[in-house]
Design a protein around this motif. Structure first.
Motif, PDB file in Angstrom:
ATOM      1  N   ARG A 118       1.469   9.269  -6.329  1.00 19.24           N
ATOM      2  CA  ARG A 118       2.087  10.592  -6.256  1.00 19.24           C
ATOM      3  C   ARG A 118       2.804  10.925  -7.556  1.00 19.24           C
ATOM      4  N   ILE A 119       3.532   9.962  -8.099  1.00 23.39           N
ATOM      5  CA  ILE A 119       4.269  10.184  -9.348  1.00 23.39           C
ATOM      6  C   ILE A 119       3.305  10.504 -10.482  1.00 23.39           C
ATOM      7  N   LEU A 120       2.209   9.746 -10.574  1.00 20.09           N
ATOM      8  CA  LEU A 120       1.216   9.999 -11.616  1.00 20.09           C
ATOM      9  C   LEU A 120       0.598  11.389 -11.452  1.00 20.09           C
ATOM     10  N   TYR A 121       0.376  11.776 -10.204  1.00 26.22           N
ATOM     11  CA  TYR A 121      -0.198  13.096  -9.938  1.00 26.22           C
ATOM     12  C   TYR A 121       0.740  14.213 -10.397  1.00 26.22           C
ATOM     13  N   ARG A 122       2.047  14.018 -10.228  1.00 24.56           N
ATOM     14  CA  ARG A 122       3.001  15.059 -10.630  1.00 24.56           C
ATOM     15  C   ARG A 122       2.865  15.363 -12.126  1.00 24.56           C
ATOM     16  N   TYR A 123       2.756  14.306 -12.936  1.00 22.53           N
ATOM     17  CA  TYR A 123       2.613  14.507 -14.381  1.00 22.53           C
ATOM     18  C   TYR A 123       1.316  15.249 -14.696  1.00 22.53           C
ATOM     19  N   THR A 147       0.833  -1.204   0.000  1.00 23.42           N
ATOM     20  CA  THR A 147       0.000   0.000   0.000  1.00 23.42           C
ATOM     21  C   THR A 147       0.866   1.250   0.000  1.00 23.42           C
ATOM     22  N   ALA A 148       1.966   1.219   0.758  1.00 23.41           N
ATOM     23  CA  ALA A 148       2.881   2.363   0.793  1.00 23.41           C
ATOM     24  C   ALA A 148       3.438   2.655  -0.599  1.00 23.41           C
ATOM     25  N   LEU A 149       3.875   1.625  -1.306  1.00 24.78           N
ATOM     26  CA  LEU A 149       4.448   1.814  -2.633  1.00 24.78           C
ATOM     27  C   LEU A 149       3.388   2.241  -3.643  1.00 24.78           C
ATOM     28  N   GLN A 150       2.158   1.788  -3.437  1.00 23.95           N
ATOM     29  CA  GLN A 150       1.075   2.212  -4.321  1.00 23.95           C
ATOM     30  C   GLN A 150       0.810   3.712  -4.174  1.00 23.95           C
ATOM     31  N   ASP A 188       9.879  11.571  -4.848  1.00 28.85           N
ATOM     32  CA  ASP A 188       9.026  10.382  -4.917  1.00 28.85           C
ATOM     33  C   ASP A 188       9.841   9.111  -5.136  1.00 28.85           C
ATOM     34  N   TYR A 189      10.776   9.155  -6.078  1.00 33.02           N
ATOM     35  CA  TYR A 189      11.581   7.966  -6.337  1.00 33.02           C
ATOM     36  C   TYR A 189      12.512   7.663  -5.166  1.00 33.02           C
ATOM     37  N   SER A 190      12.995   8.694  -4.496  1.00 35.38           N
ATOM     38  CA  SER A 190      13.811   8.477  -3.301  1.00 35.38           C
ATOM     39  C   SER A 190      12.987   7.836  -2.195  1.00 35.38           C
ATOM     40  N   LEU A 191      11.742   8.277  -2.058  1.00 39.59           N
ATOM     41  CA  LEU A 191      10.854   7.701  -1.055  1.00 39.59           C
ATOM     42  C   LEU A 191      10.593   6.226  -1.360  1.00 39.59           C
ATOM     43  N   TRP A 192      10.381   5.923  -2.631  1.00 38.64           N
ATOM     44  CA  TRP A 192      10.186   4.531  -3.047  1.00 38.64           C
ATOM     45  C   TRP A 192      11.384   3.679  -2.613  1.00 38.64           C
ATOM     46  N   GLY A 193      12.587   4.156  -2.918  1.00 42.60           N
ATOM     47  CA  GLY A 193      13.785   3.409  -2.560  1.00 42.60           C
ATOM     48  C   GLY A 193      13.979   3.317  -1.056  1.00 42.60           C
ATOM     49  N   TYR A 194      13.636   4.380  -0.354  1.00 44.35           N
ATOM     50  CA  TYR A 194      13.815   4.449   1.090  1.00 44.35           C
ATOM     51  C   TYR A 194      12.982   3.390   1.803  1.00 44.35           C
ATOM     52  N   PHE A 248       9.011  20.110 -11.006  1.00 39.64           N
ATOM     53  CA  PHE A 248       8.726  18.748 -11.456  1.00 39.64           C
ATOM     54  C   PHE A 248       9.859  17.771 -11.134  1.00 39.64           C
ATOM     55  N   HIS A 249      11.076  18.118 -11.501  1.00 43.58           N
ATOM     56  CA  HIS A 249      12.186  17.191 -11.292  1.00 43.58           C
ATOM     57  C   HIS A 249      12.472  16.997  -9.803  1.00 43.58           C
ATOM     58  N   GLY A 250      12.290  18.034  -9.022  1.00 39.91           N
ATOM     59  CA  GLY A 250      12.451  17.897  -7.578  1.00 39.91           C
ATOM     60  C   GLY A 250      11.395  16.986  -6.985  1.00 39.91           C
ATOM     61  N   TRP A 251      10.161  17.140  -7.475  1.00 41.04           N
ATOM     62  CA  TRP A 251       9.081  16.268  -7.008  1.00 41.04           C
ATOM     63  C   TRP A 251       9.386  14.806  -7.301  1.00 41.04           C
ATOM     64  N   LEU A 252       9.795  14.536  -8.546  1.00 39.08           N
ATOM     65  CA  LEU A 252      10.075  13.150  -8.924  1.00 39.08           C
ATOM     66  C   LEU A 252      11.258  12.595  -8.142  1.00 39.08           C
TER      67      LEU A 252
END
Length: 223
Positions: free
Chosen positions: A186-191, A178-181, A211-217, A204-208
């Protein structure tokens, strides 16, 4: 150690997953230099487990929210350590204190404000990965919208209210999936956001990156 020094050290975040004995089950032991030990003393009614998890969540969020921002395209306006000037004004007023520049916000005030996000998002009762994601989402999007993201991840109507239906679904979906979902949403919302409002492309690039850092974290947290 001040916040600027601490956030610099956060580039070397060291995640080590291990079992924690006792009924609390799994927790990721995260070594994150943050704010002085005195500031993070156990002044809140948190267990050691919850305090460790809160510190881990706050450490990630402050890495991306640690500085001052007043970008002309940012609807939120003046922001320091992730706290809007308007939000800080409301916080001070609620305690009968006069307005103060957000740059003068103390560590104690910051922690109290962030504790509101922590509890308001329901993070204390969540799986470690979901707690960290919900907290960061609440700070970045607001508590109401963090609950909306959660409901979307759980396949529920998006009311933004932590109602009985949401709690029942969360009991079944209180996990890293659920966390990863939520991060994916969030990523889809940024676009979608930059398509609807091109001026937001400045972020935009800061947001992504966030988000990707959070995914990895949170991906490194054991189930």
């Amino acid at each position: 150690m001040n916040v600027q020094q601490a956030t610099g050290k956060l580039k070397h975040i060291n995640l080590k997953s291990r079992l924690i004995a006792g009924g609390l089950g799994l927790l990721v032991a995260i070594s994150i230099p943050l704010i002085g030990h005195e500031t993070l003393a156990r002044t809140r009614s948190k267990s050691d487990y919850e305090q460790r998890l809160f510190d881990a969540a706050l450490g990630f969020t402050l890495y991306f929210e640690g500085g001052f921002s007043d970008h002309p395209a940012d609807i939120g306006g003046r922001t320091y350590r992730g706290i809007l000037q308007t939000e800080y004004n409301a916080y001070r007023a609620s305690r009968g204190l006069p307005p103060l520049d957000v740059l003068q916000m103390s560590d104690a005030e910051m922690l109290e404000i962030y504790d509101g996000y922590w509890r308001g998002s329901g993070a204390p009762a969540m799986h470690p990965a979901l707690a960290i994601v919900m907290f960061d989402t609440a700070v970045n999007f607001g508590i109401h919208n963090s609950i909306t993201f959660l409901q979307q991840a759980l396949g529920l109507p998006q009311t933004g209210v932590f109602d009985a239906e949401t709690r029942a679904a969360l009991a079944q979906g209180n996990n890293k999936f659920t966390a990863l979902q939520i991060v994916n949403e969030r990523i889809l919302y940024r676009y979608k956001r930059v398509q609807e409002k091109p001026s937001q492309m400045a972020f935009f690039h800061g947001w992504l990156s966030r988000d990707y850092s959070l995914w990895g974290y949170v991906s490194q947290i054991q189930n």
